[in-house]
Design an enzyme around this catalytic site. Structure first.
Site, short mmCIF file in Angstrom:
data_model
loop_
_atom_site.label_atom_id
_atom_site.label_comp_id
_atom_site.label_asym_id
_atom_site.label_seq_id
_atom_site.Cartn_x
_atom_site.Cartn_y
_atom_site.Cartn_z
N LYS A 233 0.86 -1.20 0.00
CA LYS A 233 0.00 0.00 0.00
C LYS A 233 0.89 1.24 0.00
CE LYS A 233 -2.70 1.42 3.72
NZ LYS A 233 -3.81 1.26 4.65
N THR B 211 -12.36 4.38 6.97
CA THR B 211 -13.27 4.69 5.85
C THR B 211 -13.59 3.45 5.03
OG1 THR B 211 -11.45 5.08 4.32
CG2 THR B 211 -12.20 6.97 5.62
N GLY B 212 -12.84 2.39 5.23
CA GLY B 212 -13.05 1.15 4.47
C GLY B 212 -12.26 1.11 3.17
N GLY B 213 -11.59 2.21 2.82
CA GLY B 213 -10.87 2.28 1.54
C GLY B 213 -9.83 1.16 1.39
N THR B 214 -9.11 0.87 2.47
CA THR B 214 -8.06 -0.15 2.41
C THR B 214 -8.66 -1.52 2.11
OG1 THR B 214 -6.75 1.11 3.99
CG2 THR B 214 -6.21 -1.23 3.79
#
Ligand code: R5P
Length: 294
Positions: A189, A221-224
């Site tokens: 990442k 945010t849940g993006g990962t």
């Protein structure tokens, strides 16, 4: 030792006290019309070592203030030692200066808590353990990953692939792998420190046809997790689950993760919510029992 039931973690404090066979100290808590917090201990702590169980998930600032007020109240009322048990330690991700002009928020929080009366701290899966070395009192972090992995074993997912969404979380995937008995690996990442935007890549993973569980410390945010799930879909994973210690689930994070093809989100009661299917109580009770006898 007695357990002070912090308003942010009352249920977890009660469960922990039951398992550790410790007396609880109830707390009266209210919020004034202007937003200030009021707290009062409802039973005596004279000459007691007290453990205050209080998470500091959003809204972090008011929960940190409540924790500081509880520590102060305990000391003023004669507690001999105050251990703060803070499952989710807010501000732990700002544990160094990334850009010029920044401060180190987690060190400020630790110094504030120390000034208020905290003598020791126990947290769970802090983002980076190194941060604890700079605290002005003894501090340690526990890991809830084996408990989360055990949830999936009970669910019938033994031998599932344990995936870390970035290299830094590989130790988490390895702890899960030790319980699940399957393979483990990580994605890579990259984060733009100015915009906060992240991007992920995954090479050389053997996930085709496998049940994969993405393990992380925090889902914010849940993006990962969404990014990881997209890569897993592309690489042919059969089923995708996710587990985290601290399910902050900000905004529509839950919906985005489920829409990305993740079957279930599993978190702990570090941040109480409907995804808190695993309790930290046994982990914390064990740590407090060890402190009591140590
Ligand atoms: C960061 O490195 C953490 O371990 C988590 O991966 C991150 O905080 C999750 O944030 P979000 O859900 O916003 O992607």
């Amino acid at each position: 030792m007695k357990i002070i039931l912090g308003p942010a973690s009352k249920e977890l404090g009660e469960k922990t006290a039951k398992l550790a066979n410790l007396e609880t100290v109830p707390v009266v808590h209210k919020t004034f019309p202007d937003g200030e917090s009021y707290i009062r201990l409802e039973s005596t702590v004279q000459n007691d070592h007290v453990a205050i169980v209080q998470t500091t998930s959003p809204p972090q600032d008011s929960k940190i203030m409540q924790l500081a007020f509880l520590a102060d109240a305990a000391k003023r009322n004669g507690a001999s030692k105050v251990t703060a048990v803070v499952p989710y330690l807010g501000y732990a991700r700002q544990d160094k200066t990334f850009l010029q002009g920044e401060g180190i928020s987690i060190e400020t929080v630790a110094r504030m808590l120390n000034a208020a009366g905290v003598d020791a701290l126990v947290t769970v899966n802090i983002h980076a353990e190194n941060a604890l070395k700079k605290f002005p009192f003894p501090a340690k972090t526990l890991s809830a990953i084996p408990l989360l992995a055990e949830y999936f074993v009970q669910k019938g997912c033994k031998k599932a692939f344990a995936l870390a969404p970035d290299k830094g979380a590989m130790y988490i995937a390895e702890q899960a792998q030790a319980v699940l008995g399957g393979e483990a690996g990580h994605l890579d990442k990259q984060r733009d420190r100015h915009t906060g935007q992240t991007s992920q890549t995954g090479k050389g993973l053997n996930v085709k046809g496998q049940t994969v569980i993405i393990f992380d410390d925090i889902i914010s945010t849940g993006g990962t997790i969404v990014g990881a799930a997209e890569i897993l879909q592309e690489q042919g994973a059969a089923r995708i689950f996710t587990a985290c210690v601290h399910p902050l689930l900000i905004g529509d994070a839950e919906k985005r993760i489920l829409d990305a093809g993740v079957e279930e989100i599993v978190g702990t009661d570090s941040v109480p919510s409907h995804v808190s299917k695993v309790s930290l109580a046994p982990l914390i009770a064990k740590a407090l029992k060890a402190q009591k006898s140590g």
